[in-house]
Motif scaffolding. Structure first.
Motif, short mmCIF file in Angstrom:
data_model
loop_
_atom_site.label_atom_id
_atom_site.label_comp_id
_atom_site.label_asym_id
_atom_site.label_seq_id
_atom_site.Cartn_x
_atom_site.Cartn_y
_atom_site.Cartn_z
N THR A 71 0.84 -1.19 0.00
CA THR A 71 0.00 0.00 0.00
C THR A 71 0.88 1.24 0.00
OG1 THR A 71 -1.70 -1.18 1.23
CG2 THR A 71 -1.82 1.22 1.24
N GLY A 72 0.51 2.23 -0.82
CA GLY A 72 1.26 3.47 -0.90
C GLY A 72 0.94 4.39 0.25
N PRO A 73 1.43 5.61 0.22
CA PRO A 73 2.32 6.14 -0.81
C PRO A 73 3.75 5.61 -0.67
CG PRO A 73 2.03 7.77 0.93
CD PRO A 73 1.12 6.64 1.26
N TYR A 74 4.49 5.61 -1.78
CA TYR A 74 5.90 5.28 -1.76
C TYR A 74 6.70 6.59 -1.68
CZ TYR A 74 3.96 1.03 -3.92
OH TYR A 74 3.21 -0.08 -4.22
N SER A 75 7.96 6.48 -1.32
CA SER A 75 8.85 7.63 -1.31
C SER A 75 10.04 7.35 -2.20
CB SER A 75 9.33 7.94 0.11
OG SER A 75 10.21 6.94 0.57
N LEU A 76 10.66 8.39 -2.73
CA LEU A 76 11.85 8.20 -3.53
C LEU A 76 12.97 7.60 -2.69
CD1 LEU A 76 13.36 8.47 -6.19
CD2 LEU A 76 13.92 10.83 -5.56
N ASP A 77 13.04 7.98 -1.42
CA ASP A 77 14.04 7.41 -0.53
C ASP A 77 13.87 5.89 -0.43
OD1 ASP A 77 16.17 7.78 1.59
OD2 ASP A 77 14.61 6.83 2.79
N SER A 191 3.68 5.13 -6.70
CA SER A 191 4.84 5.67 -7.40
C SER A 191 4.62 7.14 -7.77
CB SER A 191 5.12 4.84 -8.65
OG SER A 191 5.34 3.49 -8.32
N TRP A 192 3.42 7.49 -8.16
CA TRP A 192 3.12 8.90 -8.41
C TRP A 192 3.37 9.74 -7.16
CZ3 TRP A 192 -2.11 8.49 -11.53
CH2 TRP A 192 -1.82 8.35 -12.90
N ALA A 193 3.05 9.18 -6.01
CA ALA A 193 3.29 9.91 -4.76
C ALA A 193 4.79 10.15 -4.56
CB ALA A 193 2.71 9.14 -3.57
N ALA A 194 5.63 9.18 -4.95
CA ALA A 194 7.07 9.36 -4.84
C ALA A 194 7.55 10.51 -5.72
CB ALA A 194 7.80 8.07 -5.21
N VAL A 195 6.99 10.61 -6.94
CA VAL A 195 7.33 11.72 -7.83
C VAL A 195 6.80 13.04 -7.26
CG1 VAL A 195 7.01 12.67 -10.14
CG2 VAL A 195 7.41 10.23 -9.85
N ARG A 196 5.60 13.01 -6.77
CA ARG A 196 4.99 14.21 -6.19
C ARG A 196 5.87 14.83 -5.11
NH1 ARG A 196 0.25 12.59 -2.47
NH2 ARG A 196 2.08 12.00 -1.25
N ASP A 197 6.45 13.98 -4.27
CA ASP A 197 7.18 14.47 -3.10
C ASP A 197 8.67 14.66 -3.35
OD1 ASP A 197 4.74 14.30 -1.78
OD2 ASP A 197 5.15 12.29 -0.98
N ALA A 198 9.13 14.32 -4.54
CA ALA A 198 10.56 14.41 -4.83
C ALA A 198 10.93 15.80 -5.34
CB ALA A 198 10.96 13.35 -5.86
N ASP A 199 11.97 16.36 -4.77
CA ASP A 199 12.52 17.64 -5.25
C ASP A 199 14.03 17.58 -5.08
OD1 ASP A 199 13.23 20.17 -5.96
OD2 ASP A 199 11.79 21.20 -4.66
N LEU A 200 14.71 17.27 -6.18
CA LEU A 200 16.16 17.09 -6.16
C LEU A 200 16.90 18.28 -6.78
CD1 LEU A 200 16.26 13.34 -7.29
CD2 LEU A 200 16.12 14.26 -4.98
N ARG A 201 16.19 19.39 -6.97
CA ARG A 201 16.78 20.51 -7.70
C ARG A 201 18.05 21.06 -7.04
NH1 ARG A 201 11.41 24.06 -8.56
NH2 ARG A 201 11.03 23.16 -6.47
N ARG A 202 18.13 21.03 -5.73
CA ARG A 202 19.33 21.51 -5.05
C ARG A 202 20.34 20.38 -4.83
NH1 ARG A 202 17.77 24.99 0.12
NH2 ARG A 202 20.05 25.19 0.13
N THR A 203 19.85 19.23 -4.38
CA THR A 203 20.78 18.17 -3.99
C THR A 203 21.44 17.48 -5.18
OG1 THR A 203 18.89 16.66 -3.81
CG2 THR A 203 19.68 17.68 -1.78
N VAL A 204 20.83 17.56 -6.37
CA VAL A 204 21.43 16.87 -7.52
C VAL A 204 22.78 17.48 -7.89
CG1 VAL A 204 20.44 18.24 -9.43
CG2 VAL A 204 20.78 15.77 -9.70
#
Length: 268
Positions: A71-77, A191-204
């Protein structure tokens, strides 16, 4: 691609992840990470060429294919740690990584959080951020309320392929349609939830692995601008635009493979 019973590992949170190897065991390992709504067979057409150079490690992300659908949501981590735990279970210390779409998010996460496990990175048709979050909340709610995957499958196909391939009843497109219709909605929504919550703009910007970013000129999901921004943020990254929509490995296989193999096999 011949049928093969998948092997499995279990993650720290008790989810079974399906995987398979292709290619000779004495070649460098290339880990392939998939887009939402697909399974490890999304790379089938590229396997013959890639196995000339690499031992391929493909896996079904949680919520997809033969892997469990928690069961979701999933996280990118969590998705990133799934990949690390797969490498750990197989005794692989360092691999090349090629990720497309959500798989590209996972590949970015690996470059940020587990760079010692990565040799070279290929980030295809992906982005560091795909906001705003509200669009994902709406999509998740509509999907979970729908009677089946039919409408969502057709939406994915329109986002993945050019109209000419859809109208021609392309055999490759039909294979992706079958996979979408067999995918459980909870896996896509999680998986959509993982994308929703992901913000790598600084850490990338912390990625130091040699990196190639591939974008699709006609991609409406992760635009060429997203790819250009990603390549600009990663020190020394290369940037390649293909005349494709979202699944550039399927639509433009020759150009895609040439870019990937050239980058991964060239001398440092």
């Amino acid at each position: 691609m011949e049928a093969q019973t998948p092997s499995f590992i279990s993650t720290g949170d008790g989810v079974r992840i399906a995987y398979r190897f292709d290619g000779a065991s004495n070649k460098p390992v290339l880990l392939l990470s998939n887009s939402i709504g697909t399974d490890l067979h999304m790379w089938d057409a590229q396997v013959p060429t890639l196995t000339e150079h690499f031992r391929l490690l493909r896996y079904d992300a949680r919520g997809h294919g033969a892997s469990d659908v928690p069961t979701g949501p999933y996280s990118l981590d969590r998705l990133g740690r799934d990949a690390v735990e797969l490498l750990d279970a197989l005794g692989l210390q360092r691999v090349h990584v090629l990720g497309l779409s959500l798989g590209g998010f996972v590949a970015q996460w690996l470059g940020i959080h587990a760079p010692e496990r990565v040799d070279r990175l290929v980030l295809s048709n992906t982005a560091a951020y795909l906001g705003p979050p509200q669009q994902w909340d709406r999509a998740i709610a509509e999907l979970l309320a729908a009677p089946d995957m039919q409408a969502t499958a057709e939406m994915f196909l329109r986002n993945w392929f050019p109209a000419c391939m859809l109208q021609a009843n392309d055999r490759g497109v039909e294979a992706f349609r079958r996979t979408l219709l067999a995918t459980q909605r909870e896996g896509v929504a999680g998986s959509w939830a993982a994308v929703r919550d992901a913000d790598l703009r600084r850490t990338v910007a912390r990625v130091r692995n040699p990196t190639l970013v591939i974008a699709g000129e006609h991609d409406t999901v992760t635009s060429a601008r997203h790819g250009e921004e990603l390549a600009s943020a990663i020190p020394g990254a290369r940037f390649k635009v293909l005349p494709a929509v979202h699944l550039s490995n399927v639509e433009r296989p020759a150009e895609f493979l040439d870019a990937v193999v050239t980058f991964l096999t060239e001398q440092a």
